[in-house]
Design an enzyme around this catalytic site. Structure first.
Site, PDB file in Angstrom:
ATOM      1  N   LYS A 212       0.862  -1.188   0.000  1.00 30.58           N
ATOM      2  CA  LYS A 212       0.000   0.000   0.000  1.00 30.58           C
ATOM      3  C   LYS A 212       0.894   1.231   0.000  1.00 30.58           C
ATOM      4  CE  LYS A 212      -3.191   2.599   3.036  1.00 30.58           C
ATOM      5  NZ  LYS A 212      -4.074   2.590   4.221  1.00 30.58           N
TER       6      LYS A 212
ATOM      7  N   ASP B 247      -2.768  10.207   3.475  1.00 32.27           N
ATOM      8  CA  ASP B 247      -4.161   9.785   3.629  1.00 32.27           C
ATOM      9  C   ASP B 247      -4.931  10.823   4.440  1.00 32.27           C
ATOM     10  OD1 ASP B 247      -6.544   8.469   3.876  1.00 32.27           O
ATOM     11  OD2 ASP B 247      -5.798   6.875   5.213  1.00 32.27           O
TER      12      ASP B 247
ATOM     13  N   LYS C 264     -10.502  12.846   7.676  1.00 25.87           N
ATOM     14  CA  LYS C 264     -10.036  12.538   9.031  1.00 25.87           C
ATOM     15  C   LYS C 264     -10.031  13.803   9.887  1.00 25.87           C
ATOM     16  CE  LYS C 264      -6.800   8.806   7.798  1.00 25.87           C
ATOM     17  NZ  LYS C 264      -7.389   7.714   8.581  1.00 25.87           N
TER      18      LYS C 264
ATOM     19  N   ASP D 111       1.539   6.430   5.498  1.00 27.52           N
ATOM     20  CA  ASP D 111       0.574   5.463   4.966  1.00 27.52           C
ATOM     21  C   ASP D 111       1.098   4.752   3.705  1.00 27.52           C
ATOM     22  OD1 ASP D 111      -1.806   4.248   5.575  1.00 27.52           O
ATOM     23  OD2 ASP D 111      -3.035   5.625   4.400  1.00 27.52           O
TER      24      ASP D 111
ATOM     25  N   ASP E  47     -12.298   6.803   3.458  1.00 25.19           N
ATOM     26  CA  ASP E  47     -11.073   6.634   4.247  1.00 25.19           C
ATOM     27  C   ASP E  47     -10.617   5.172   4.283  1.00 25.19           C
ATOM     28  OD1 ASP E  47      -8.951   7.362   5.788  1.00 25.19           O
ATOM     29  OD2 ASP E  47     -10.110   7.696   7.636  1.00 25.19           O
TER      30      ASP E  47
ATOM     31  N   GLU F 254      -9.387   3.438   2.019  1.00 25.92           N
ATOM     32  CA  GLU F 254      -8.823   3.494   0.659  1.00 25.92           C
ATOM     33  C   GLU F 254      -7.733   2.461   0.420  1.00 25.92           C
ATOM     34  OE1 GLU F 254      -7.689   5.209   3.079  1.00 25.92           O
ATOM     35  OE2 GLU F 254      -5.530   4.931   2.833  1.00 25.92           O
TER      36      GLU F 254
ATOM     37  N   ARG G 179      -7.520  -0.687   1.189  1.00 23.62           N
ATOM     38  CA  ARG G 179      -8.021  -1.958   0.671  1.00 23.62           C
ATOM     39  C   ARG G 179      -8.435  -1.828  -0.790  1.00 23.62           C
ATOM     40  NH1 ARG G 179     -12.493  -2.053   5.300  1.00 23.62           N
ATOM     41  NH2 ARG G 179     -10.826  -0.848   6.244  1.00 23.62           N
TER      42      ARG G 179
HETATM   43  N1  BES Z   1      -4.323   4.595   6.834  1.00 22.46           N
HETATM   44  C1  BES Z   1      -5.466   4.333   7.615  1.00 22.46           C
HETATM   45  C2  BES Z   1      -5.204   3.380   8.771  1.00 22.46           C
HETATM   46  C3  BES Z   1      -4.252   3.841   9.838  1.00 22.46           C
HETATM   47  C4  BES Z   1      -4.735   4.326  11.030  1.00 22.46           C
HETATM   48  C5  BES Z   1      -2.895   3.726   9.671  1.00 22.46           C
HETATM   49  C6  BES Z   1      -3.870   4.720  12.026  1.00 22.46           C
HETATM   50  C7  BES Z   1      -2.029   4.110  10.663  1.00 22.46           C
HETATM   51  C8  BES Z   1      -2.520   4.612  11.849  1.00 22.46           C
HETATM   52  C9  BES Z   1      -6.553   3.715   6.757  1.00 22.46           C
HETATM   53  O1  BES Z   1      -6.584   4.122   5.449  1.00 22.46           O
HETATM   54  C10 BES Z   1      -7.848   4.132   7.374  1.00 22.46           C
HETATM   55  O2  BES Z   1      -8.139   5.290   7.358  1.00 22.46           O
HETATM   56  N2  BES Z   1      -8.592   3.168   7.892  1.00 22.46           N
HETATM   57  C11 BES Z   1      -9.846   3.445   8.515  1.00 22.46           C
HETATM   58  C12 BES Z   1     -10.843   2.422   8.025  1.00 22.46           C
HETATM   59  C13 BES Z   1     -12.254   2.736   8.405  1.00 22.46           C
HETATM   60  C14 BES Z   1     -12.733   3.958   7.658  1.00 22.46           C
HETATM   61  C15 BES Z   1     -13.097   1.556   8.081  1.00 22.46           C
HETATM   62  C16 BES Z   1      -9.654   3.352  10.016  1.00 22.46           C
HETATM   63  O3  BES Z   1      -8.861   2.528  10.455  1.00 22.46           O
HETATM   64  O4  BES Z   1     -10.248   4.145  10.726  1.00 22.46           O
HETATM   65 ZN    ZN Z   2      -4.821   4.766   4.670  1.00 22.50          ZN
HETATM   66 MN    MN Z   3      -7.687   5.908   5.175  1.00 21.72          MN
END
Ligand code: BES
Ligand code: ZN
Ligand code: MN
Length: 504
Positions: free
Chosen positions: A272, A277, A284, A295, A354, A356, A358
């Site tokens: 990834k 992000d 966010k 990220d 968010d 993204e 996956r």
């Molecule tokens: N890049 C984030 C996940 C992340 C969170 C990485 C904290 C490092 C530290 C990912 O893209 C994300 O935003 N995931 C969301 C998914 C949710 C919207 C289902 C999350 O984990 O909140």
């Molecule tokens: Zn992310």
């Molecule tokens: Mn995200």
């Protein structure tokens, strides 16, 4: 850092400083009960009588706890040719392994660095086989030698120039081990270099350029594709993220194909590469958003792993794929409720922009299979939920194949990286069922790391696959004695070891 092997006895080594490990031989407490007057029984982990004798009074003084990373520096140690002797505690002798040794070696480097000492000799502790110890010392020393303060005007860039491992055994074999460990350590730090850069200095284009440059240096084939090719390949999931950003995306494909490698297996390493992000339209909160520059750690890990593989030359074909883009809100960004068609043909209802990572990985994994990969590993800072589940100590591992998992776990143990297997039961799939499309890109509040992995599983299908969620482990939230705060380079060592296991 130059690394050399010395088969001299420690007392005879001429160096700025000798470093030796102190272990606690006191009997462990019974049933975990605290034992009131339990005193450490400290011994230096070397048979060298001269080193033992210099340390004897200090170790017997009762002043030391023997807890891991306790350090003591003695100047002009009598009977040693070294100018100094640094003693570092490794904790209880009974549980001391190469895992702890790596961290002690990192601690040695950071202690020396902070004192302006640039060369030292590390005495491999008795009790761990010489090659295993050499590998752990050299790799751990590289981990300690990295500092992230690139943009500070007062950056000292104080690095250790030369490390000598004082050990015994077959010189040639130990030198080979040290050279391999150095390649791994340098590759891990190369990954950390990439992850450390902020998003204005590490756009998808820059990431691709750094990947290309590395590939040219080590003799790997590297192709970089832009938006046109991503659309032509019908990577509708990857593009749905990329469409919102003014920065062009990059699909980075690195190929390692040694002459004479068998046609199968073909290993696919998919990363990834979200260079920033924001969350997109599902934006966010501002608090902590600056961290989302890391990220792209999964992608950087695959680029660094390909470097290590190219230099170590295992006899197996490997393809590294990085899906690099920003995730931005804009007038052309995708919106919640949109339906996207992935390269595999599966339709995806976007619930949260968010989620993204996956999306880009769905097409990355499918593309890897199209390119002929028979086994897949992906690495991603995929979910905050994996941090809720496992904290900062373990990365999450998911596998659709037990044999793949066992093989990867063996690499984890050998390389001292902690990861914990998480489930992928069919029940979880219900959470990502959509009423309008084949699947949704989020699965609700509970088991978020698992539903993210279940989403990816839809694109790995029946190809043996491992997913590494490194959201909690790719960035050190605080410094430790053996490692700086900042990018950790987690998973690279295990990935390279895993790839090597297919070549044997
Ligand atoms: N890049 C984030 C996940 C992340 C969170 C990485 C904290 C490092 C530290 C990912 O893209 C994300 O935003 N995931 C969301 C998914 C949710 C919207 C289902 C999350 O984990 O909140
Ligand atoms: Zn992310
Ligand atoms: Mn995200």
């Amino acid at each position: 850092m130059k690394t050399t092997i010395s088969l001299s006895i420690p007392a005879e080594v001429e160096t700025e400083s000798l470093v030796a490990v102190v272990l606690d031989h006191a009997e462990p407490t019974q049933n975990g009960q605290p034992q009131k007057d339990k005193k450490p029984l400290l011994k230096v982990a070397t048979p060298d009588a001269a080193v033992q004798s210099v340390a004897a009074d200090l170790l017997a003084s009762g002043e030391l706890t023997g807890k891991p990373f306790e350090t003591n520096l003695l100047h002009k140690p009598a009977g040693l040719k070294a100018k100094r002797l640094l003693l570092i505690s490794g904790g209880p002798a009974k549980k001391f392994s190469s895992y702890e040794l790596r961290r002690i070696a990192g601690t040695a480097v950071r202690t020396m660095k902070s004192r302006g000492i640039r060369t030292f000799a590390f005495v491999a502790p008795s009790g761990i086989p010489a090659e295993e110890a050499t590998r752990a010392i050299v790799e751990g020393a590289h981990v300690g030698n990295f500092d992230p303060d690139y943009y500070r005007s007062d950056r000292k860039d104080q690095k250790i120039d030369e490390l000598t491992v004082v050990t015994s055994g077959d010189q040639a074999a130990l030198e080979k081990t040290a050279a391999e460990a150095q390649i791994i350590g340098e590759s891990q730090n190369f990954t950390r270099d990439l992850v450390n850069e902020p998003s204005n200095r590490m756009t998808p284009t820059i990431l691709a350029d750094r990947g290309k440059k590395m590939c040219a240096e080590v003799g790997l084939k590297c192709e970089v594709y832009g938006a046109d090719k991503i659309k032509e390949l019908k990577m509708g999931a990857f593009w749905s993220v990329a469409q919102g950003s003014d920065e062009p995306p990059a699909l980075i494909v690195m190929t390692y194909e040694p002459a004479g490698a068998p046609a199968k297996p073909v290993l696919g390493l998919v990363g990834k590469g979200i260079t920033f992000d924001t969350g997109g339209i599902s934006i966010k909160p501002a608090d902590g958003m600056e961290k989302m520059k890391y990220d792209m750690a999964g992608g950087a890990t695959m680029i660094g792993a390909m470097r290590g593989i190219a230099l170590l030359k295992p006899n197996v074909k490997v393809i590294g794929i990085v899906c690099a883009t920003e995730n931005m809100p804009s007038g052309h960004a995708q919106k919640p409720g949109d339906v996207q068609i992935a390269m595999s043909g599966k339709s995806i209802e976007i619930i949260n922009t968010d989620a993204e990572g996956r999306l880009v990985l769905a097409d990355g994994l499918y593309y890897a299979r199209q390119l002929g990969c028979t086994h897949l590993v992906d690495a991603a800072t995929l979910t905050g939920a994996v941090v809720v589940a496992l904290g900062y100590a373990n990365a999450g591992v998911f596998a659709n194949d037990d044999e793949m998992y066992e093989r990867f776990h063996a690499a984890n143990v050998k390389e001292g990286e902690k990861m914990w297997r998480m489930p992928l039961d069919d029940e979880y799939k219900e959470q990502i069922r959509s009423s309008i499309a084949d699947i949704m890109n989020t699965g609700g509040r509970w088991g978020g790391a698992i539903t993210a992995a279940m989403f990816l599983k839809e694109f790995a299908e029946d190809t043996p696959w491992i997913h590494l969620d490194i959201a909690g482990t790719a960035w050190m939230e605080e410094q430790k004695p053996w490692i700086a705060k900042g990018p950790s380079g987690i998973a690279l060592r295990s990935l390279v070891e895993f790839v090597k296991s297919f070549a044997q």
